[in-house]
Each structure stands twice: as structure tokens, then as C-alpha cells.
Motif scaffolding. Structure first.
Motif, PDB file in Angstrom:
ATOM      1  N   THR A 116      -6.539  -2.693   3.549  1.00 60.31           N
ATOM      2  CA  THR A 116      -5.733  -1.898   4.275  1.00 60.31           C
ATOM      3  C   THR A 116      -6.057  -1.870   5.921  1.00 60.31           C
ATOM      4  N   LEU A 157      -9.926  -2.431  -1.261  1.00 63.12           N
ATOM      5  CA  LEU A 157      -8.442  -1.827  -0.963  1.00 63.12           C
ATOM      6  C   LEU A 157      -8.590  -1.209   0.507  1.00 63.12           C
ATOM      7  N   TRP A 179      -9.972   6.880  -2.808  1.00 60.11           N
ATOM      8  CA  TRP A 179     -10.565   5.574  -2.713  1.00 60.11           C
ATOM      9  C   TRP A 179     -12.349   5.821  -1.955  1.00 60.11           C
ATOM     10  N   SER A 230      -4.468   6.599  -4.368  1.00 59.78           N
ATOM     11  CA  SER A 230      -3.863   5.878  -2.933  1.00 59.78           C
ATOM     12  C   SER A 230      -3.080   7.039  -2.020  1.00 59.78           C
ATOM     13  N   VAL A 281       0.745  -1.217  -0.187  1.00 62.00           N
ATOM     14  CA  VAL A 281      -0.125   0.169  -0.210  1.00 62.00           C
ATOM     15  C   VAL A 281       0.999   1.061   0.031  1.00 62.00           C
TER      16      VAL A 281
END
Length: 295
Positions: A251, A247, A223, A70, A21
Motif C-alpha cells: 500500500t 499489505l 494491520w 483494513s 485497498v
């Protein structure tokens, strides 16, 4: 502690995911195959060789927007965690040694911050200071800081009552020397656990604010923003929210997994783990080797 964390399977999995990430946050904008802001007439297209995750309602490449978004998500979560660490941990340690007045003041302030709804307060601050993710995350970090305050204060109280710290105080040692020499080593493991958990909370907060369209100026991708825009076109692309939601979930799960691994290898549990492994290594090295065979 790092070696102990990496010795656990859960620790290695969490570190690998978080490193990936972090690499997305660093290199995502350059790895994006297309311009994440470029629109086209090919709207709501399915996945193909040109668009790995399809396109959105404006014809923008979804995969490129995920990679580019991101950075904001990662930086926002780190801002929350670091702000909470600085605002909470330092007063928590000093409250044990800085007198009754400072202790009472910081305790009341921590109680007040706990009572405030951080999401609504962040929205109010953005309305006053302008739509920006940095000020929202800094304010949210201050509201989350009571977690670090209570963790660091509890760990410092446990160390402050130990005989060697009392002996250092009697011998005339300064508070700064005691904190650096004795307190910080004992306080670091629970603070590391709280930091890993807070980074995961920061991802949830950033995703929640950007999902509501707060903190980021459009058309900048995030996101949470991608998740919100995809929900409006489920009848055309029912699979679209899967990628940003996955995602975020992975995470946050990795942050909590890392926090559990740090907790498992620190303190008494960590020493017990090391003792068990040493005992197994001694047993394996001292086991007799059979000579010859059976007749």
C-alpha cells in the motif's frame, strides 16, 4: 491529469492497487468468512480450508481479522492526509497575499511543527484525550501539514510573480478570484503529489501506533496490531507476519508510485510527455504505405 496518470504503466499499477485497498476498507468486514473477534480452542493453527491464513494465539481467524482491520488503517491514513492538506495548503496559499504579519506567523508555526516529533506528540495527545485513533490521526496530520504549507507556498510564489497575475492585481481583482482563476490550477499538481505521499506516510503512522497498541481499543483488529501479535509467536508460526507486513508495504509502495506518476505527468514533464506522444502519433499516421511488392 487523470488520463495522463492512467496512460503510464506505473500510474495504472498504483491506481489498481489503491482501488483494491479501498474496496477492502469498504467491503472487508462483510467479506470476512468468520467473526474476526470470535475466539476458539484451535489456537496457532496452520492455513487450511476453514482458516485460509491460520489462527492466532486466541484461535481467531487471521484472514477475517486482516479484512476487518483494513478499514481502520485506510481511514486513519486518509485522516492524516486530509488534515495535513487543510491545515497546510490553505495558509500556504494565503501567506503570499495576506501581508507580512500573516506570512511571518505561518512560517514560524510551520518551523515549530517540523521540529516536533509527531509520533511522540501523538502518544502524548492520546494520553490526554483518551485512546482513540481519530484524535491521534488529526494531531499527526497537523504535524505533517508543513509539507503542504511549503509546497503550496512555493507554487503560489511562482505563480504570483507571473505577468498575468500582476496584471490582474493591478486591474483590481480580489485575492479569492486570483486564487480560483490562476493560482489553484498551478498549485494543484504539486499538492496532488504531496497528498499521495502523505497517504503513504499515514499508513506508516497508523501501523506504527497500532503496532505499539496505541489508538485502538483491543480486540479491534488492525494491520499494525496483527503484525505486533504475530511477532510474539514466530517460533510457532514464522510465516504469520508476512501477510500484514506485505499489505502495509504494498500500500505504501503504491502511494509513492502514484505520487511519482503524478509528478511525471504534471508541469513541464507532463507537457513534454504529451508532445512526444503527439509526435509519435503524427509519425505513425504520416508514414507512407508501401504499394506492391519486390520482384
Amino acid at each position: 491529469m487523470v488520463r495522463r496518470v492512467l496512460s503510464l504503466t506505473s500510474g495504472r499499477i498504483a491506481v489498481v492497487i489503491l482501488v483494491l485497498v479501498a474496496l477492502l476498507a469498504l467491503c472487508g468486514p462483510w467479506l470476512a468468512p468468520q467473526d474476526p473477534l470470535a475466539t476458539s480452542g484451535n489456537t496457532l493453527a496452520s492455513a487450511s480450508g476453514a482458516h485460509w491464513l491460520g489462527t492466532d494465539y486466541l484461535g481467531r481467524d487471521v484472514f477475517s481479522r486482516l479484512l476487518d482491520g483494513s478499514r481502520i488503517s485506510v481511514l486513519g491514513s486518509l485522516e492524516v492526509a486530509l488534515m495535513a492538506l487543510v491545515v497546510g495548503a490553505v495558509p500556504g496559499i494565503l501567506s503570499v497575499y495576506s501581508g507580512r504579519a500573516f506570512e511571518w506567523l505561518t512560517l514560524r508555526l510551520a518551523d515549530t511543527l517540523v521540529a516536533l516529533p509527531f509520533l511522540l506528540f501523538a502518544i502524548a495527545v492520546i494520553a490526554l484525550l483518551g485512546n482513540g485513533i481519530t484524535q491521534a490521526m488529526l494531531v499527526t496530520g497537523a504535524l505533517v501539514s508543513p509539507l503542504f504549507y511549503r509546497v503550496s507556498r512555493a507554487a503560489t510564489l511562482a505563480v504570483a510573480r507571473s505577468p498575468y497575475v500582476e496584471a490582474a492585481i493591478v486591474s483590481g481583482a480580489s485575492v479569492g478570484w486570483i486564487v480560483r482563476r490562476h493560482v489553484w490550477v498551478k498549485v494543484l499538481p504539486p499538492i496532488a503529489v504531496a497528498l499521495a505521499q502523505t497517504i503513504g506516510v499515514g499508513f506508516v503512522i497508523v501501523s506504527s501506533l497500532t503496532f505499539l497498541g496505541i489508538g485502538v481499543q483491543p480486540p479491534a483488529p488492525t494491520w499494525g496490531g496483527l503484525l505486533a501479535s504475530d511477532l510474539g509467536y514466530l517460533s510457532h508460526q514464522p510465516w504469520a507476519p508476512v501477510a500484514p507486513a506485505l499489505l502495509i508495504m504494498v500500500t505504501v509502495w503504491a502511494c509513492n508510485l502514484l505520487a511519482d506518476a503524478i509528478r511525471d505527468v504534471s508541469g513541464e514533464a507532463g507537457r513534454a510527455l504529451v508532445d512526444r506522444r503527439r509526435a509519435r502519433s503524427r509519425t505513425s499516421t504520416s508514414a507512407p504505405v508501401p504499394v506492391g511488392g519486390s520482384r
